[in-house]
Design an enzyme around this catalytic site. Structure first.
Site, PDB file in Angstrom:
ATOM      1  N   GLU A 113       3.890 -19.437   4.653  1.00 53.96           N
ATOM      2  CA  GLU A 113       4.432 -20.857   4.724  1.00 53.96           C
ATOM      3  C   GLU A 113       3.676 -21.727   4.397  1.00 53.96           C
ATOM      4  OE1 GLU A 113       3.731 -18.421   6.872  1.00 53.96           O
ATOM      5  OE2 GLU A 113       3.568 -19.424   8.944  1.00 53.96           O
ATOM      6  N   GLU A 144     -13.909 -13.874  13.120  1.00 56.65           N
ATOM      7  CA  GLU A 144     -13.584 -14.270  11.852  1.00 56.65           C
ATOM      8  C   GLU A 144     -13.504 -15.847  11.696  1.00 56.65           C
ATOM      9  OE1 GLU A 144     -10.052 -13.045   9.965  1.00 56.65           O
ATOM     10  OE2 GLU A 144     -11.239 -12.940   7.876  1.00 56.65           O
ATOM     11  N   SER A 203      -4.133 -11.744   9.138  1.00 58.98           N
ATOM     12  CA  SER A 203      -5.178 -11.606  10.198  1.00 58.98           C
ATOM     13  C   SER A 203      -4.941 -10.467  11.026  1.00 58.98           C
ATOM     14  CB  SER A 203      -4.992 -12.908  11.246  1.00 58.98           C
ATOM     15  OG  SER A 203      -3.853 -13.101  11.622  1.00 58.98           O
ATOM     16  N   CYS A 260     -10.815 -12.815   2.197  1.00 60.64           N
ATOM     17  CA  CYS A 260     -11.215 -11.795   2.993  1.00 60.64           C
ATOM     18  C   CYS A 260     -12.437 -10.998   2.728  1.00 60.64           C
ATOM     19  CB  CYS A 260      -9.961 -10.882   3.179  1.00 60.64           C
ATOM     20  SG  CYS A 260      -9.579 -10.006   1.650  1.00 60.64           S
ATOM     21  N   LYS A 279       7.796 -11.867   1.348  1.00 56.73           N
ATOM     22  CA  LYS A 279       7.863 -13.017   2.551  1.00 56.73           C
ATOM     23  C   LYS A 279       6.459 -13.912   2.389  1.00 56.73           C
ATOM     24  CE  LYS A 279       6.587 -14.261   6.068  1.00 56.73           C
ATOM     25  NZ  LYS A 279       5.693 -15.744   5.869  1.00 56.73           N
TER      26      LYS A 279
END
Ligand code: NAD
Length: 505
Positions: A185, A390, A235, A290, A182
């Site tokens: 998007e 972050e 996240s 990241c 998945k």
């Protein structure tokens, strides 16, 4: 690329189920932006729960055949995939750059790092070798084998739409599982190109599936009883909730979250080298990594010359569309994200930090895309928003510390523990830092210490929920379950009735 053309004039990004493009009937879709122009460039289908169920059914159907496929044949598919990804390296990178916004050279680097994981998985016959103890008892042998789990799912973030799926599916498929991706998007198209390459490599239909979508598709994958394991990267709040939901259902789960990576610069560091590293790791991919450095902790007198060197380098960075020749830093992923990141500069000022370089003034901000120039914030302190959150954008904070101990305290008190780095010429200090610091990946004079594919990737604390890190040897462990067999073959000479607990003789 072969995403299907819809009735509307922009590209339509479908699912990939049973080796075919499948258009969604859910009636839900997402908009895919061109971050360099600010225009919508595609629509991506959002799967309904029923569509996810159909994808799981196809994967479940394909699994037994793939599981029974000899290791050498599975390895052959991975070797072919390796060659196809290599052949299509620039094509994959171009699709990534067009939807993500990163520069072409950065996207080429992403594909190269992903490819390492396929190369690692080509060694699956060796990686799956178990242990064997002959004569554990008289006439009894004990051995361990590792078997695949079945249907497994991966839910991935926008910032590495090729590499992070490869972190997961290379090992998952090599180990004999059926993998459902998945993707994010926000930049979904490249997942379909990967699916086509898998098919050309000989991976059977149903063994690699793509369901496009949002939290609905992700939630159904986690809840589906036939999905045995979930890998997630994204996240921290989403990672934590996915970890909790999957764990409650008794599933195997690894959920990698966000980061706030500190780079500690000691007074004896090579200032030019440290400044090069801070700028490369702070602003590469517009800070949307990241493993980006987001805080430089300057110890003692190194702060002023280091900041001066960083400013000189920032002035030379060319910000522009990722696919435009000469661009070194592209736009951010969406308008909302760009505005959110820029908002940290306004907050930093109001909270008493000093804006040493203001990316809002960069000339690229005049363009219609989602641009923000590299920004440097000095005299940042814990408690300020730009230190606590972050940011995931091109904003580098500098915290001034008086001692190594103060700097170390900051790193170890931070809720995140993905990566950290030290810059020094003192081997003893570096070794002490490696011993002391609370992070999963450490660089010594290396700013983005992303482990090679034959190690494993993972942070500590709020940067990873679960026990096993991703890819490498721990990835093989994650996607297999161990079975220990104790075996004796009939030998009338040693057979007798014994009601005691079996023990070695
Ligand atoms: P995100 O958490 O918004 O989305 C990640 C994935 O989760 C996407 O596929 C998204 O559709 C899905 N998702 C979003 N909300 C969900 C929900 N409520 N339930 C189920 N699924 C949901 O992250 P992002 O913005 O795409 O990526 C950036 C983040 O990823 C940053 O925090 C970054 O640090 C992190 N990241 C971490 C690593 C790592 O290795 N630790 C690597 C890359 C990115």
């Amino acid at each position: 690329m072969s995403v299907m053309e819809p009735a509307v004039s922009i590209k339509h990004v479908t699912h990939w189920i049973d080796g075919k493009h499948v258009a969604s009937e859910s009636g839900r879709h997402g908009r895919v932006w061109n971050p360099a122009t600010g225009e919508e460039q595609a629509r991506v289908d959002f799967a309904s729960e029923a569509e996810v169920d159909r994808a799981v059914e196809s994967a479940k159907h394909a699994f037994p055949g793939w599981r029974a496929t000899p290791l050498s044949r599975r390895a052959e598919c991975l070797f072919k995939l390796r060659a196809l990804v290599d052949e299509n390296h620039e094509k994959l990178a171009t699709v990534v750059a067009a939807e993500h916004g990163k520069t072409l050279s950065d996207a080429m680097g992403e594909v190269a790092r992903g490819l390492e994981n396929i190369e690692f998985a080509c060694g699956i016959p060796t990686l799956l070798k178990g242990g064997f103890s002959e004569q554990a008892s008289r006439g009894v042998d004990v051995y361990q084998i590792r078997q695949p789990l079945g249907v497994v799912a991966g839910i991935t973030p926008f910032n590495f739409p090729v590499m992070v799926p490869m972190w997961m599916f290379a090992n998952a498929i090599a180990c004999g599982n059926a993998f459902i991706l998945k993707p994010s998007e926000k930049d979904p198209s490249v997942s379909l190109l990967l699916a086509e390459l898998m098919q050309r490599a000989g991976v059977p239909d149903g063994i690699f599936t793509v369901v496009q979508g949002d939290h609905v598709a992700a939630g159904r994958l986690i809840a589906h009883p036939d999905v045995k394991a979930v890998s997630f990267v994204g996240s921290t709040p989403v990672a934590r909730s996915i970890y909790e939901s999957a764990a409650k259902l008794g599933k195997r789960v690894q959920a990698l979250g966000g980061a706030k990576n500190h780079m500690l610069v000691l007074p004896d560091a090579d200032i030019a080298m440290a400044a090069d590293a801070a700028v490369s790791a702070g602003y590469g991919s517009a800070g949307e990594r990241c493993m980006a450095i987001s805080v430089v902790v300057a110890v003692g007198a190194v702060a002023d010359p280091l900041i001066a060197a960083i400013r000189q380098r920032i002035a030379k960075i060319k910000v522009g569309p990722g696919l435009e020749a000469g661009s070194e830093m592209g736009p951010l992923i969406t308008r909302e994200h760009r505005d959110r990141v820029a908002g940290y500069l306004a907050k930093a000022e109001s909270e008493g930090a000093t804006i040493a370089v203001d990316g809002r003034d960069n000339e690229a901000c005049q363009r219609s895309g989602f641009f923000l120039g590299p920004s440097l914030v000095d005299r940042v302190r814990p408690g300020m928003s730009c230190y606590e959150d972050e940011i995931f954008g091109p904003v580098l904070s500098v915290v001034r510390a008086e001692t190594y101990q103060q700097a170390l305290h900051l790193i170890n008190e931070n809720p995140f523990g993905n990566g950290t780095a030290i810059f020094t010429r003192d081997g003893g200090a570096a070794r002490q830092f490696q011993f002391d610091c609370g992070a999963g990946m450490v660089g010594i004079n290396v700013p983005i210490p992303v482990p090679m594919a034959y190690y494993s990737f993972g942070g500590w604390k709020a940067s990873l929920f679960g026990d096993l890190h991703m890819y490498g040897p721990e990835g093989v462990q994650f996607y297999t379950q161990a079975k220990v067999v104790t075996s004796r073959w009939p030998d009338p000479g040693t057979s007798s009735v014994d009601l005691g607990f079996p023990k070695a003789r």
